[in-house]
Design a protein around this motif. Structure first.
Motif, PDB file in Angstrom:
ATOM      1  N   ASP A   1       0.816  -1.217   0.000  1.00  0.00           N
ATOM      2  CA  ASP A   1       0.000   0.000   0.000  1.00  0.00           C
ATOM      3  C   ASP A   1       0.850   1.267   0.000  1.00  0.00           C
ATOM      4  O   ASP A   1       0.434   2.294  -0.537  1.00  0.00           O
ATOM      5  CB  ASP A   1      -0.923  -0.006   1.222  1.00  0.00           C
ATOM      6  N   ARG A   2       2.044   1.181   0.602  1.00  0.00           N
ATOM      7  CA  ARG A   2       2.916   2.348   0.736  1.00  0.00           C
ATOM      8  C   ARG A   2       4.346   1.985   0.343  1.00  0.00           C
ATOM      9  O   ARG A   2       5.221   1.824   1.198  1.00  0.00           O
ATOM     10  CB  ARG A   2       2.879   2.865   2.171  1.00  0.00           C
ATOM     11  N   PRO A   3       4.598   1.843  -0.965  1.00  0.00           N
ATOM     12  CA  PRO A   3       5.951   1.485  -1.425  1.00  0.00           C
ATOM     13  C   PRO A   3       6.995   2.470  -0.897  1.00  0.00           C
ATOM     14  O   PRO A   3       6.740   3.668  -0.826  1.00  0.00           O
ATOM     15  CB  PRO A   3       5.850   1.563  -2.947  1.00  0.00           C
ATOM     16  N   GLY A   4       8.135   1.926  -0.536  1.00  0.00           N
ATOM     17  CA  GLY A   4       9.208   2.759  -0.024  1.00  0.00           C
ATOM     18  C   GLY A   4       9.143   2.984   1.474  1.00  0.00           C
ATOM     19  O   GLY A   4       9.934   3.752   2.017  1.00  0.00           O
ATOM     20  N   SER A   5       8.205   2.313   2.149  1.00  0.00           N
ATOM     21  CA  SER A   5       8.093   2.457   3.603  1.00  0.00           C
ATOM     22  C   SER A   5       9.404   2.077   4.274  1.00  0.00           C
ATOM     23  O   SER A   5      10.058   1.106   3.892  1.00  0.00           O
ATOM     24  CB  SER A   5       6.985   1.553   4.151  1.00  0.00           C
ATOM     25  N   THR A   6       9.777   2.836   5.291  1.00  0.00           N
ATOM     26  CA  THR A   6      10.987   2.524   6.042  1.00  0.00           C
ATOM     27  C   THR A   6      10.672   1.477   7.108  1.00  0.00           C
ATOM     28  O   THR A   6       9.507   1.250   7.457  1.00  0.00           O
ATOM     29  CB  THR A   6      11.547   3.771   6.742  1.00  0.00           C
TER      30      THR A   6
END
Length: 104
Positions: free
Chosen positions: A40-45
């Motif tokens: 849902d949130r690509p690039g999440s840390t």
């Protein structure tokens, strides 16, 4: 009993409860929650995932390592942060879980 509970943490807007449960039964609830948030949130840390799932960064790091080694996500380092994205195999898995839920 109706199966495992949905994964912990906030759920992506477009995921059905049955889809989350199917994924949790395959991967475990925490790993499923991590995978769904990454989708849902690509690039999440790692820290953002830990906050979203409600577990420690160390726990998320363990789960992302398993997901990465399984080919479901990719990771990249940027300074002191690690960012996670869905890999092609992860996309296929999520598509397949969605299809199975519609055909059940």
């Amino acid at each position: 009993m109706s199966g495992p509970p949905p994964p912990p943490g906030p759920q992506p807007r477009d995921e059905s409860l049955s889809r989350r449960r199917e994924l949790a039964s395959l991967l475990g609830p925490t790993r499923a929650a991590v995978l769904l948030i990454v989708a849902d949130r690509p690039g999440s840390t790692t820290n953002a995932l830990a906050e979203g799932v409600g577990v420690s960064a160390a726990t998320v790091s363990h789960h992302t390592t398993v997901l990465r080694r399984s080919g479901l996500i990719t990771t990249r380092r940027s300074g002191g942060s690690v960012h996670h994205c869905l890999a092609s195999l992860g996309e296929v898995l999520l598509r397949g879980v969605g299809e199975a839920g519609r055909n059940a």
